[in-house]
Write an enzyme that holds these catalytic residues in place. Structure first.
Site, PDB file in Angstrom:
ATOM      1  N   TYR A   1       0.847  -1.208   0.000  1.00 25.58           N
ATOM      2  CA  TYR A   1       0.000   0.000   0.000  1.00 25.58           C
ATOM      3  C   TYR A   1       0.876   1.249   0.000  1.00 25.58           C
ATOM      4  CZ  TYR A   1      -3.479   3.170   2.277  1.00 25.58           C
ATOM      5  OH  TYR A   1      -4.324   4.203   2.622  1.00 25.58           O
TER       6      TYR A   1
ATOM      7  N   LYS B   1       0.997   4.307  -2.811  1.00 28.31           N
ATOM      8  CA  LYS B   1       0.668   5.686  -2.440  1.00 28.31           C
ATOM      9  C   LYS B   1       1.818   6.633  -2.815  1.00 28.31           C
ATOM     10  CE  LYS B   1      -3.482   5.654  -0.742  1.00 28.31           C
ATOM     11  NZ  LYS B   1      -4.532   6.507  -1.324  1.00 28.31           N
TER      12      LYS B   1
ATOM     13  N   THR C   1      -2.955  11.415   8.659  1.00 25.95           N
ATOM     14  CA  THR C   1      -2.576  10.361   9.603  1.00 25.95           C
ATOM     15  C   THR C   1      -3.780   9.424   9.711  1.00 25.95           C
ATOM     16  OG1 THR C   1      -3.431  11.720  11.411  1.00 25.95           O
ATOM     17  CG2 THR C   1      -1.089  11.909  10.920  1.00 25.95           C
TER      18      THR C   1
HETATM   19  P1  NAP Z   1     -12.814   3.723   2.585  1.00 30.11           P
HETATM   20  O1  NAP Z   1     -13.754   4.144   3.650  1.00 30.11           O
HETATM   21  O2  NAP Z   1     -12.362   2.314   2.518  1.00 30.11           O
HETATM   22  O3  NAP Z   1     -13.476   4.107   1.157  1.00 30.11           O
HETATM   23  C1  NAP Z   1     -12.820   3.717  -0.015  1.00 30.11           C
HETATM   24  C2  NAP Z   1     -13.611   4.236  -1.173  1.00 30.11           C
HETATM   25  O4  NAP Z   1     -12.924   3.886  -2.378  1.00 30.11           O
HETATM   26  C3  NAP Z   1     -15.032   3.642  -1.253  1.00 30.11           C
HETATM   27  O5  NAP Z   1     -15.930   4.626  -1.668  1.00 30.11           O
HETATM   28  C4  NAP Z   1     -14.872   2.578  -2.324  1.00 30.11           C
HETATM   29  O6  NAP Z   1     -16.053   2.326  -3.054  1.00 30.11           O
HETATM   30  C5  NAP Z   1     -13.848   3.231  -3.236  1.00 30.11           C
HETATM   31  N1  NAP Z   1     -13.168   2.207  -4.042  1.00 30.11           N
HETATM   32  C6  NAP Z   1     -12.432   1.158  -3.611  1.00 30.11           C
HETATM   33  N2  NAP Z   1     -12.002   0.425  -4.649  1.00 30.11           N
HETATM   34  C7  NAP Z   1     -12.499   1.030  -5.785  1.00 30.11           C
HETATM   35  C8  NAP Z   1     -12.423   0.748  -7.173  1.00 30.11           C
HETATM   36  N3  NAP Z   1     -11.737  -0.312  -7.644  1.00 30.11           N
HETATM   37  N4  NAP Z   1     -13.051   1.575  -8.039  1.00 30.11           N
HETATM   38  C9  NAP Z   1     -13.754   2.648  -7.584  1.00 30.11           C
HETATM   39  N5  NAP Z   1     -13.850   2.986  -6.285  1.00 30.11           N
HETATM   40  C10 NAP Z   1     -13.230   2.165  -5.399  1.00 30.11           C
HETATM   41  O7  NAP Z   1     -11.494   4.613   2.594  1.00 30.11           O
HETATM   42  P2  NAP Z   1     -11.220   5.995   3.361  1.00 30.11           P
HETATM   43  O8  NAP Z   1     -10.773   5.695   4.746  1.00 30.11           O
HETATM   44  O9  NAP Z   1     -12.367   6.913   3.104  1.00 30.11           O
HETATM   45  O10 NAP Z   1      -9.927   6.536   2.573  1.00 30.11           O
HETATM   46  C11 NAP Z   1     -10.045   7.622   1.685  1.00 30.11           C
HETATM   47  C12 NAP Z   1      -8.637   8.012   1.248  1.00 30.11           C
HETATM   48  O11 NAP Z   1      -7.869   8.424   2.389  1.00 30.11           O
HETATM   49  C13 NAP Z   1      -7.881   6.856   0.625  1.00 30.11           C
HETATM   50  O12 NAP Z   1      -7.137   7.317  -0.497  1.00 30.11           O
HETATM   51  C14 NAP Z   1      -6.936   6.390   1.733  1.00 30.11           C
HETATM   52  O13 NAP Z   1      -5.761   5.803   1.206  1.00 30.11           O
HETATM   53  C15 NAP Z   1      -6.654   7.684   2.424  1.00 30.11           C
HETATM   54  N6  NAP Z   1      -6.254   7.550   3.837  1.00 30.11           N
HETATM   55  C16 NAP Z   1      -7.067   6.876   4.706  1.00 30.11           C
HETATM   56  C17 NAP Z   1      -6.670   6.770   6.056  1.00 30.11           C
HETATM   57  C18 NAP Z   1      -7.538   6.066   7.072  1.00 30.11           C
HETATM   58  O14 NAP Z   1      -7.078   5.883   8.211  1.00 30.11           O
HETATM   59  N7  NAP Z   1      -8.756   5.686   6.747  1.00 30.11           N
HETATM   60  C19 NAP Z   1      -5.463   7.335   6.485  1.00 30.11           C
HETATM   61  C20 NAP Z   1      -4.670   8.017   5.556  1.00 30.11           C
HETATM   62  C21 NAP Z   1      -5.080   8.121   4.223  1.00 30.11           C
HETATM   63  P3  NAP Z   1     -16.984   1.086  -2.629  1.00 30.11           P
HETATM   64  O15 NAP Z   1     -17.579   1.455  -1.330  1.00 30.11           O
HETATM   65  O16 NAP Z   1     -17.948   0.985  -3.753  1.00 30.11           O
HETATM   66  O17 NAP Z   1     -16.049  -0.103  -2.521  1.00 30.11           O
HETATM   67  O1  GFB Z   2      -5.121   1.432  12.156  1.00 25.89           O
HETATM   68  P1  GFB Z   2      -4.224   0.254  12.292  1.00 25.89           P
HETATM   69  O2  GFB Z   2      -4.795  -1.088  12.037  1.00 25.89           O
HETATM   70  O3  GFB Z   2      -2.992   0.360  11.307  1.00 25.89           O
HETATM   71  O4  GFB Z   2      -3.579   0.301  13.769  1.00 25.89           O
HETATM   72  P2  GFB Z   2      -1.631   1.198  11.400  1.00 25.89           P
HETATM   73  C1  GFB Z   2      -2.758  -0.750  14.164  1.00 25.89           C
HETATM   74  C2  GFB Z   2      -2.307  -0.517  15.602  1.00 25.89           C
HETATM   75  O5  GFB Z   2      -3.450  -0.685  16.495  1.00 25.89           O
HETATM   76  C3  GFB Z   2      -1.287  -1.580  15.992  1.00 25.89           C
HETATM   77  C4  GFB Z   2      -3.220  -1.845  17.317  1.00 25.89           C
HETATM   78  O6  GFB Z   2      -0.428  -1.067  16.978  1.00 25.89           O
HETATM   79  C5  GFB Z   2      -2.182  -2.668  16.564  1.00 25.89           C
HETATM   80  O7  GFB Z   2      -1.485  -3.523  17.484  1.00 25.89           O
HETATM   81  N1  GFB Z   2      -4.480  -2.591  17.497  1.00 25.89           N
HETATM   82  C6  GFB Z   2      -4.918  -3.017  18.692  1.00 25.89           C
HETATM   83  C7  GFB Z   2      -5.330  -2.965  16.534  1.00 25.89           C
HETATM   84  N2  GFB Z   2      -6.069  -3.718  18.528  1.00 25.89           N
HETATM   85  C8  GFB Z   2      -6.347  -3.687  17.188  1.00 25.89           C
HETATM   86  C9  GFB Z   2      -7.398  -4.229  16.410  1.00 25.89           C
HETATM   87  O8  GFB Z   2      -8.333  -4.884  16.905  1.00 25.89           O
HETATM   88  N3  GFB Z   2      -7.377  -3.963  15.075  1.00 25.89           N
HETATM   89  C10 GFB Z   2      -6.366  -3.240  14.492  1.00 25.89           C
HETATM   90  N4  GFB Z   2      -6.416  -3.009  13.158  1.00 25.89           N
HETATM   91  N5  GFB Z   2      -5.317  -2.729  15.191  1.00 25.89           N
HETATM   92  C11 GFB Z   2      -2.273   1.724   8.996  1.00 25.89           C
HETATM   93  C12 GFB Z   2      -1.998   1.114   7.665  1.00 25.89           C
HETATM   94  O9  GFB Z   2      -1.253   1.314   9.850  1.00 25.89           O
HETATM   95  O10 GFB Z   2      -2.218   3.122   8.953  1.00 25.89           O
HETATM   96  C13 GFB Z   2      -3.029   1.607   6.700  1.00 25.89           C
HETATM   97  O11 GFB Z   2      -2.009  -0.293   7.770  1.00 25.89           O
HETATM   98  C14 GFB Z   2      -3.289   3.095   6.786  1.00 25.89           C
HETATM   99  O12 GFB Z   2      -2.572   1.273   5.427  1.00 25.89           O
HETATM  100  C15 GFB Z   2      -3.322   3.602   8.212  1.00 25.89           C
HETATM  101  O13 GFB Z   2      -2.333   3.782   6.073  1.00 25.89           O
HETATM  102  C16 GFB Z   2      -3.289   5.108   8.233  1.00 25.89           C
HETATM  103  O14 GFB Z   2      -1.865   2.532  11.968  1.00 25.89           O
HETATM  104  O15 GFB Z   2      -0.594   0.345  12.032  1.00 25.89           O
END
Ligand code: NAP
Ligand code: GFB
Length: 310
Positions: A134, A138, A162
């Site tokens: 991933y 990105k 973040t």
């Molecule tokens: P999300 O809740 O998983 O939503 C993902 C969206 O992308 C959904 O609307 C999904 O549509 C769409 N999608 C996935 N695969 C697709 C495909 N093949 N074609 C068209 N649409 C597709 O993600 P989010 O958390 O909102 O993330 C939004 C952005 O922020 C992403 O670029 C992610 O990398 C970035 N980001 C997220 C986090 C975080 O912690 N969540 C942190 C840093 C950056 P469907 O619902 O139809 O599948």
């Molecule tokens: O959000 P998260 O899954 O991903 O958080 P990252 C992981 C942290 O939360 C680790 C703890 O320290 C885990 O040990 N944790 C504790 C848990 N309990 C749980 C649980 O039940 N589920 C999960 N998921 N974690 C992400 C990336 O890294 O950062 C993504 O993998 C994205 O791609 C996101 O970019 C922003 O924060 O480690």
């Protein structure tokens, strides 16, 4: 001329927050999801631009997941995100889109680099082993935007949030990020009178930003910033997973047993980011305090348990 704004990822955590952020404006907004176009397919993306002819794009769509999912499906995270980003950014240029904002993530930064993370350090080393698929996908969005700005003169930008959390997150017990996954697990532990199982030691540190804050800042970036420096979207407040657990237990008024399962991974220990650039650009912006964000997210999940992504 009024703007036509296309938002990919419209059904997601950020997409739905963006929809809310644009509610009170007269802008023409189109939210698309994978049910409309599969962005991994160039032809679909071509149709999308032909059909909508947007003047501005927020590209939020991605294959997104937490630590467990990223560790398990690195090839899928790499391929799908590479294809989506490459197609959307390229076709936006082909179709003359004036402004585009794409999303990176702080977990794309090198695992070993001098802290705090800032936009100059994105490529200074390998990302954390747990999610290198991933992370590299990105990073290539940043490279592509930099190359297109130089060759085609487009004013496309990147934001680097973040860990984001909030209503309409993905609460899946396999693919979820830590906040939604723990909320889902705690909901079930309280309902079933079982232990609340947390992964790892609880010691890792994370910066959590509320989805509505990401949406408001991203909207500001789209309309006000055409700089080449990627903008980190962060509160720069680190909390431990243990502290997060305490906040959730308090919000649920949970009285059962909390267990830390050390057989599960901790992932990256910390990824502290420098938010000085966005703070200098939007000095009056007030981040949602984590206590308030957690309260709103837990309330949303309880009210929408049947329809939430879980
Ligand atoms: P999300 O809740 O998983 O939503 C993902 C969206 O992308 C959904 O609307 C999904 O549509 C769409 N999608 C996935 N695969 C697709 C495909 N093949 N074609 C068209 N649409 C597709 O993600 P989010 O958390 O909102 O993330 C939004 C952005 O922020 C992403 O670029 C992610 O990398 C970035 N980001 C997220 C986090 C975080 O912690 N969540 C942190 C840093 C950056 P469907 O619902 O139809 O599948
Ligand atoms: O959000 P998260 O899954 O991903 O958080 P990252 C992981 C942290 O939360 C680790 C703890 O320290 C885990 O040990 N944790 C504790 C848990 N309990 C749980 C649980 O039940 N589920 C999960 N998921 N974690 C992400 C990336 O890294 O950062 C993504 O993998 C994205 O791609 C996101 O970019 C922003 O924060 O480690």
């Amino acid at each position: 001329m009024s703007e036509k704004i296309l938002i990919t990822g419209g059904s997601g955590l950020v997409g739905t927050a963006l929809s809310k952020a644009y509610k009170s404006t007269s802008e023409e907004i189109t939210l698309v999801t994978s049910s409309h176009y599969d962005l991994t397919q160039q032809l679909d993306v071509n149709f999308m631009f032909a059909n909508h002819k947007p003047t501005k794009v927020i590209h939020a769509a991605a294959k997104v997941g937490g630590l467990g999912s990223n560790m398990k499906y690195k090839g899928g995270y790499l391929y799908k995100n590479l294809m989506m980003n490459t197609n959307v950014i390229d076709q936006a240029n082909v179709w003359g889109v004036k402004r585009l904002v794409a999303f990176l993530t702080t977990c794309a930064f090198p695992a070993e680099v001098e802290y705090p993370l800032d936009h100059t350090k994105i490529h200074l080393g390998e990302p954390h082993e747990s999610n290198f698929g991933y992370a590299h996908a990105k990073r290539m969005a940043e490279v592509q935007i930099r190359a297109y700005r130089e060759q085609y003169g487009v004013k496309y930008s990147c934001v680097i949030p973040t860990n984001i959390y909030g209503p309409n997150d993905n609460f899946s017990l396999e693919h979820g990020h830590v906040v939604p996954m723990l909320i889902h697990k705690l909901y079930k532990a309280q309902r079933d009178g079982t232990d609340f199982n947390v992964w790892g030691t609880g010691k890792p540190l994370r910066e959590f930003i509320f989805a509505q804050d990401v949406a408001e800042l991203t909207k500001w970036v789209l309309h006000n910033y055409d700089g080449e420096d990627p903008l980190i979207l962060s509160t720069s407040d680190e909390i431990s997973i243990e502290h997060l657990v305490d906040l959730l237990v308090k919000e649920f008024k949970f009285t059962g047993k909390v267990k830390f399962d050390r057989s599960k991974p901790d992932g990256q220990y910390r990824k502290p980011s420098d938010n000085s650039l966005i703070k200098s650009l939007v000095p009056a912006f007030k981040f949602t305090p984590i206590e308030e964000g957690i309260k709103q997210t837990v309330e949303w999940f309880k009210e929408n348990y049947d329809k939430a992504r879980r």
